[in-house]
Design a protein around this motif. Sequence first.
Motif, short mmCIF file in Angstrom:
data_model
loop_
_atom_site.label_atom_id
_atom_site.label_comp_id
_atom_site.label_asym_id
_atom_site.label_seq_id
_atom_site.Cartn_x
_atom_site.Cartn_y
_atom_site.Cartn_z
N THR A 115 36.72 26.54 43.58
CA THR A 115 36.42 27.66 42.71
C THR A 115 35.59 28.75 43.35
O THR A 115 35.58 29.89 42.87
CB THR A 115 35.73 27.17 41.42
N ALA A 116 34.88 28.45 44.42
CA ALA A 116 34.06 29.46 45.10
C ALA A 116 34.79 30.14 46.25
O ALA A 116 34.27 31.07 46.87
CB ALA A 116 32.76 28.83 45.62
N LEU A 117 35.99 29.71 46.53
CA LEU A 117 36.75 30.26 47.66
C LEU A 117 37.11 31.72 47.38
O LEU A 117 37.69 32.04 46.34
CB LEU A 117 38.02 29.43 47.86
N THR A 118 36.76 32.60 48.31
CA THR A 118 36.99 34.04 48.10
C THR A 118 38.09 34.61 48.97
O THR A 118 38.50 35.75 48.76
CB THR A 118 35.70 34.84 48.36
N SER A 119 38.56 33.85 49.96
CA SER A 119 39.53 34.41 50.90
C SER A 119 40.44 33.32 51.45
O SER A 119 40.02 32.17 51.65
CB SER A 119 38.78 35.09 52.06
N SER A 138 41.61 28.94 42.21
CA SER A 138 40.56 29.62 42.97
C SER A 138 40.44 31.05 42.43
O SER A 138 41.01 31.99 43.00
CB SER A 138 40.88 29.62 44.47
N PRO A 139 39.74 31.25 41.34
CA PRO A 139 39.76 32.53 40.63
C PRO A 139 39.10 33.68 41.36
O PRO A 139 39.32 34.85 40.99
CB PRO A 139 39.00 32.22 39.32
N ALA A 140 38.31 33.40 42.41
CA ALA A 140 37.65 34.49 43.14
C ALA A 140 38.56 35.15 44.16
O ALA A 140 38.24 36.20 44.71
CB ALA A 140 36.39 33.96 43.82
N ILE A 141 39.71 34.55 44.43
CA ILE A 141 40.66 35.14 45.39
C ILE A 141 41.44 36.24 44.69
O ILE A 141 42.03 36.03 43.63
CB ILE A 141 41.59 34.07 45.96
N THR A 142 41.48 37.42 45.30
CA THR A 142 42.15 38.57 44.68
C THR A 142 43.42 38.99 45.40
O THR A 142 44.11 39.89 44.94
CB THR A 142 41.19 39.78 44.63
N THR A 143 43.74 38.36 46.53
CA THR A 143 44.94 38.75 47.26
C THR A 143 45.52 37.56 48.03
O THR A 143 44.78 36.67 48.46
CB THR A 143 44.64 39.90 48.24
#
Length: 205
Positions: A115-119, A138-143
């Motif tokens: 859940t903290a994964l951003t990339s 992984s809701p923090a990933i935007t792309t």
Amino acid sequence: LSGLGSLTTVGGWITISNNLVLQNLTGLGSLTTVGGRLSISSNPVLQNLNGLGNLNAVEMFFVYDNQKLTSLAGLTSLSSVQQDIRIIENPILADLGALEHLTVCNGYLDIVGNTALTSLNALQNFSLLNFGFRIAGSPAITTLAALANVTTVGGGFAIENMDGLTDLHGLENINIINGSGVSILGNASLNSLNGLNPNVSHFNY
């Protein structure tokens, strides 16, 4: 793990699991090859993978349910995973950097519930995912841009519960899909399927 300091090769599996006070993997510094599955799971205070700096080849690589793991740092030499890669339910894992030297996954790539994964940038060198992949939870990933070099998926793919995505850019170059199909499910902010290749040449079930 200091008693294993001379170990260089294991022909079968290594499981490191349910060790309540294990903070790192120092002591495995001579290990270069695991001929079976390397599984690191349910170690509640493990913070990193320091100690695996000379590991360059494993058959399967599983990391799941490590509550304090912040990164895969320590796997600086990993260049070959012959079958599945599964990174699952590590709630404060912030990056996948140690996977950046891999280009092919001959098994299944499963990145789920971190859940903290951003990339996903560490996946940018992959071109072939032979048994498919799932990116989920992984809701923090935007792309999905890091998947732009993937051209062939051998077992279908799933993008599920990725609430930071608004489109599917990054999947444009997937041209051949063999296997179970495609699942786009439960992505709360997804407002466009832009990014899916409209000219897929093979889609086989």
